[in-house]
Scaffold this motif. Structure first.
Motif, short mmCIF file in Angstrom:
data_model
loop_
_atom_site.label_atom_id
_atom_site.label_comp_id
_atom_site.label_asym_id
_atom_site.label_seq_id
_atom_site.Cartn_x
_atom_site.Cartn_y
_atom_site.Cartn_z
N ILE A 16 59.86 56.72 70.18
CA ILE A 16 59.46 55.48 69.66
C ILE A 16 60.00 54.13 70.67
O ILE A 16 59.12 53.38 71.11
N GLN A 20 57.47 51.60 72.19
CA GLN A 20 57.24 50.14 72.12
C GLN A 20 57.58 49.37 73.27
O GLN A 20 57.04 48.41 73.50
N ARG A 54 50.26 52.98 69.01
CA ARG A 54 50.78 52.26 67.68
C ARG A 54 50.35 53.34 66.46
O ARG A 54 51.38 53.41 65.74
N ARG A 55 49.52 54.21 66.66
CA ARG A 55 49.34 55.31 65.59
C ARG A 55 50.49 56.37 65.76
O ARG A 55 51.11 56.79 64.83
N ARG A 56 50.81 56.67 67.13
CA ARG A 56 52.08 57.78 67.31
C ARG A 56 53.41 57.17 66.78
O ARG A 56 54.09 57.74 66.31
N ILE A 57 53.43 55.78 67.11
CA ILE A 57 54.71 55.16 66.47
C ILE A 57 54.89 55.15 64.89
O ILE A 57 55.83 55.59 64.55
N LYS A 58 53.80 55.17 64.33
CA LYS A 58 53.60 54.97 62.88
C LYS A 58 53.97 56.62 62.32
O LYS A 58 54.85 56.56 61.42
N THR A 59 53.37 57.51 62.98
CA THR A 59 53.56 58.99 62.74
C THR A 59 55.40 59.28 62.90
O THR A 59 55.95 59.75 62.21
N THR A 61 57.83 57.15 63.46
CA THR A 61 58.69 56.49 62.22
C THR A 61 58.44 57.07 60.83
O THR A 61 59.67 57.35 60.22
N ALA A 62 57.45 57.75 60.33
CA ALA A 62 57.54 58.44 59.30
C ALA A 62 58.53 59.67 59.50
O ALA A 62 59.09 60.08 58.48
#
Length: 121
Positions: A16, A20, A54-59, A61-62
């Motif tokens: 992450i 970022q 951004r999609r990878r960061i969202k995954t 983070t979940a």
């Protein structure tokens, strides 16, 4: 929650941070402008598009939130301390034993960790 997912927590946090940092890194390139008849270089700068990042960061983070929720759901403070130590250092049992100030052997700490997953699964 499996042990493999849980032990991957340090890698998730690092990935992450890397993504970022990538999204906030300015990229640039030089192009040639020939519209005036004489070509001259023009510097173009900006941030990367990074939709996939951004999609990878969202995954990620979940996944991180799921692991942290699992640690919060553990019943005893001893289990939570052990889980947080593994989250911070990964499965390095000597380091974890010292951080917990445990007089148990490294194998005993490891087995307590293993029992935590069999009991809570």
């Amino acid at each position: 929650m499996t042990r493999e997912q849980f032990e991957d927590y340090p890698n998730i946090v690092a990935e992450i941070a890397d993504l970022q940092e990538y999204l906030h890194t300015v990229v640039g390139d030089t192009v040639q402008d020939g519209s005036s008849g004489y070509p001259h270089p023009i510097l173009i700068r900006g941030l990367p598009a990074g939709d996939a990042e951004r999609r990878r960061i969202k995954t990620l983070t979940a996944q991180k939130a799921e692991i942290e929720q699992f640690v919060g759901s553990l019943t005893t403070a001893k289990e939570r301390r052990l889980a947080r130590a593994v989250m911070m250092h990964g499965p390095r049992w000597g380091v974890i034993r010292r951080e917990l100030h445990s007089c148990k052997s490294t194998d005993a700490v490891r087995m307590a960790y293993c029992r935590m997953f069999t009991k809570n699964s």
